[in-house]
Write an enzyme that holds these catalytic residues in place. Structure first.
Site, PDB file in Angstrom:
ATOM      1  N   ARG A 168       0.874  -1.185   0.000  1.00 25.58           N
ATOM      2  CA  ARG A 168       0.000   0.000   0.000  1.00 25.58           C
ATOM      3  C   ARG A 168       0.901   1.222   0.000  1.00 25.58           C
ATOM      4  O   ARG A 168       1.738   1.382   0.886  1.00 25.58           O
ATOM      5  CB  ARG A 168      -0.900   0.004   1.244  1.00 25.58           C
ATOM      6  N   HIS A 206      -7.561   0.447  -6.026  1.00 24.44           N
ATOM      7  CA  HIS A 206      -7.665  -0.423  -4.852  1.00 24.44           C
ATOM      8  C   HIS A 206      -8.297  -1.747  -5.324  1.00 24.44           C
ATOM      9  O   HIS A 206      -9.452  -2.038  -5.036  1.00 24.44           O
ATOM     10  CB  HIS A 206      -8.535   0.270  -3.789  1.00 24.44           C
ATOM     11  N   GLN A 261     -10.063  -4.170  -2.892  1.00 20.49           N
ATOM     12  CA  GLN A 261     -11.363  -3.648  -2.481  1.00 20.49           C
ATOM     13  C   GLN A 261     -12.380  -3.934  -3.578  1.00 20.49           C
ATOM     14  O   GLN A 261     -13.517  -4.336  -3.306  1.00 20.49           O
ATOM     15  CB  GLN A 261     -11.253  -2.132  -2.241  1.00 20.49           C
ATOM     16  N   ASP A 288     -17.641   7.070  -0.896  1.00 18.69           N
ATOM     17  CA  ASP A 288     -16.354   6.900  -0.216  1.00 18.69           C
ATOM     18  C   ASP A 288     -16.025   8.246   0.419  1.00 18.69           C
ATOM     19  O   ASP A 288     -16.672   9.268   0.130  1.00 18.69           O
ATOM     20  CB  ASP A 288     -15.275   6.460  -1.231  1.00 18.69           C
ATOM     21  N   CYS A 343     -16.372   1.326   1.272  1.00 18.53           N
ATOM     22  CA  CYS A 343     -15.177   0.509   1.554  1.00 18.53           C
ATOM     23  C   CYS A 343     -14.714   0.652   2.992  1.00 18.53           C
ATOM     24  O   CYS A 343     -14.031  -0.220   3.504  1.00 18.53           O
ATOM     25  CB  CYS A 343     -14.060   0.892   0.589  1.00 18.53           C
ATOM     26  N   ARG A 358     -13.239  -8.846   2.114  1.00 20.23           N
ATOM     27  CA  ARG A 358     -11.839  -8.540   1.819  1.00 20.23           C
ATOM     28  C   ARG A 358     -10.961  -9.739   2.162  1.00 20.23           C
ATOM     29  O   ARG A 358     -10.044 -10.092   1.440  1.00 20.23           O
ATOM     30  CB  ARG A 358     -11.380  -7.312   2.631  1.00 20.23           C
TER      31      ARG A 358
END
Ligand code: CP
Ligand code: NVA
Length: 327
Positions: free
Chosen positions: A121, A148, A151, A243, A283, A311
């Protein structure tokens, strides 16, 4: 590709087309491979819930580099790897792999002598690509400023579980044209569902990524729409997504963004524009009261905790597939 069923898991880990591969963004995958990963995730999840326990990677190791904070991604990668039998090592904060200024090349060339997969990340997608360029082992993007993908896999599996299909639905993404919006663009390009992204002026998704997605879309991009009007996106949507308005790295702009994004909040009235029975995804982490109200987060449409749980299942399946060359 039949997206009405996720019923084609890879039958053996050894012969799967993801073995030894990277996942830097969803467009690294063909529609068949995306279908295969999601089907395998579902099959492995069901087997796990039925009590099946197998540890196919008892001698493997996964390095998890975190240059931004994380709850879900870090914990789900660690536990997913451990449930496959692998060891994990997390490099974060001031102990992060790159915190002393060592070159990406040296860092990666050393790490790959120790581990079998690198999960990273970071900020720039370019850095994820650079890590993958030097690594002779699979690299998985655990979030960059641009994408992502893990995700995205979890979001798709959750939609499938709640809608019973991954075709013939409209998804409304309302908010910032960020890494999550880009990932939905890639999902829509690979699968072909109708995607409407509503952002304020100046916060649209990256134009190059939009064009890339339109170019690979089986529907010639006709299923991908951008608007500044949240109502256009939300009306008759089957899935509503938002988001944070200020992603990691954008914190300095938070106060200014809160003013601009106000009309894009998902509250009960916004959700009421969607179809009856529509689901709500986020998310997480969410900023309750900003991009979404408590009423929506805690209401009957919300599938946010299923989404978070998934996830773990998708990443565990993904690691089991990409590590297969190791077996
Ligand atoms: N959704 C997500 O990636 O959460 P974390 O930032 O907590 O990992
Ligand atoms: N867009 C958010 C997603 C967090 C999981 C961010 O990048 O901060």
């Amino acid at each position: 590709m039949d997206w009405s069923k996720l019923d084609k898991p890879y039958s053996t880990l050894e012969n799967n087309p993801l073995a030894g591969r990277d996942l830097l963004r969803l467009l690294d995958l063909s529609p068949e491979e995306l279908h295969g990963i999601l089907s395998t995730s579902l099959a492995q999840k069901q087997a796990w819930k039925a009590g099946e326990r197998s540890k196919p990677y008892a001698d493997a190791a996964v390095a998890i580099i975190m240059e931004k904070p994380s709850l879900r991604t870090r914990v789900s990668f660690e536990l997913g790897a451990k449930r496959l039998g692998a060891f994990t090592t997390v490099l974060s904060g001031k102990d992060s792999a790159f915190s002393r200024g060592e070159s990406v090349k040296d860092t990666v060339m050393v790490l790959e002598r120790f581990v079998d997969v690198i999960v990273i990340r970071t900020f720039e997608q370019k850095k994820v690509e650079e890590v993958a360029e030097y690594a002779g082992i699979p690299v998985i993007n655990a979030l960059s400023d641009s994408f992502h993908p893990c995700q995205g896999l979890g979001d798709l599996l959750t939609i499938y579980e709640h809608l019973g299909r991954l075709t013939d639905f409209k998804l409304a993404y309302v908010g910032d044209g960020n890494n999550i919006a880009h990932t939905f663009l890639e999902s829509a390009a690979l699968i072909g569902f109708e995607l409407v992204i509503a952002t304020p002026v100046g916060y649209e998704p990256n134009a190059k990524i939009v064009e890339e997605c339109r170019a690979v879309s089986a529907c010639g991009g006709a299923n991908i729409h951008l608007t500044h009007d949240p109502k256009v996106a939300l009306t008759e949507a089957d899935v509503v997504v938002t988001d944070t308005w200020a992603s990691m790295g954008d914190e300095d702009e938070h106060a200014e963004r809160v003013k601009v994004f106000e009309p894009y909040r998902i509250d009960a009235a916004a959700l009421a524009l969607a179809k009856p029975g529509a689901i709500f995804e986020h998310c997480l982490p969410a900023h309750r009261g900003e991009e979404v109200t408590d009423e929506v987060m805690d209401g009957p449409a919300s599938v946010i905790y299923d989404e978070a749980e998934n996830r773990l299942h998708v990443q565990k399946a993904l690691m089991s597939l990409v590590m297969a060359s190791k077996k």
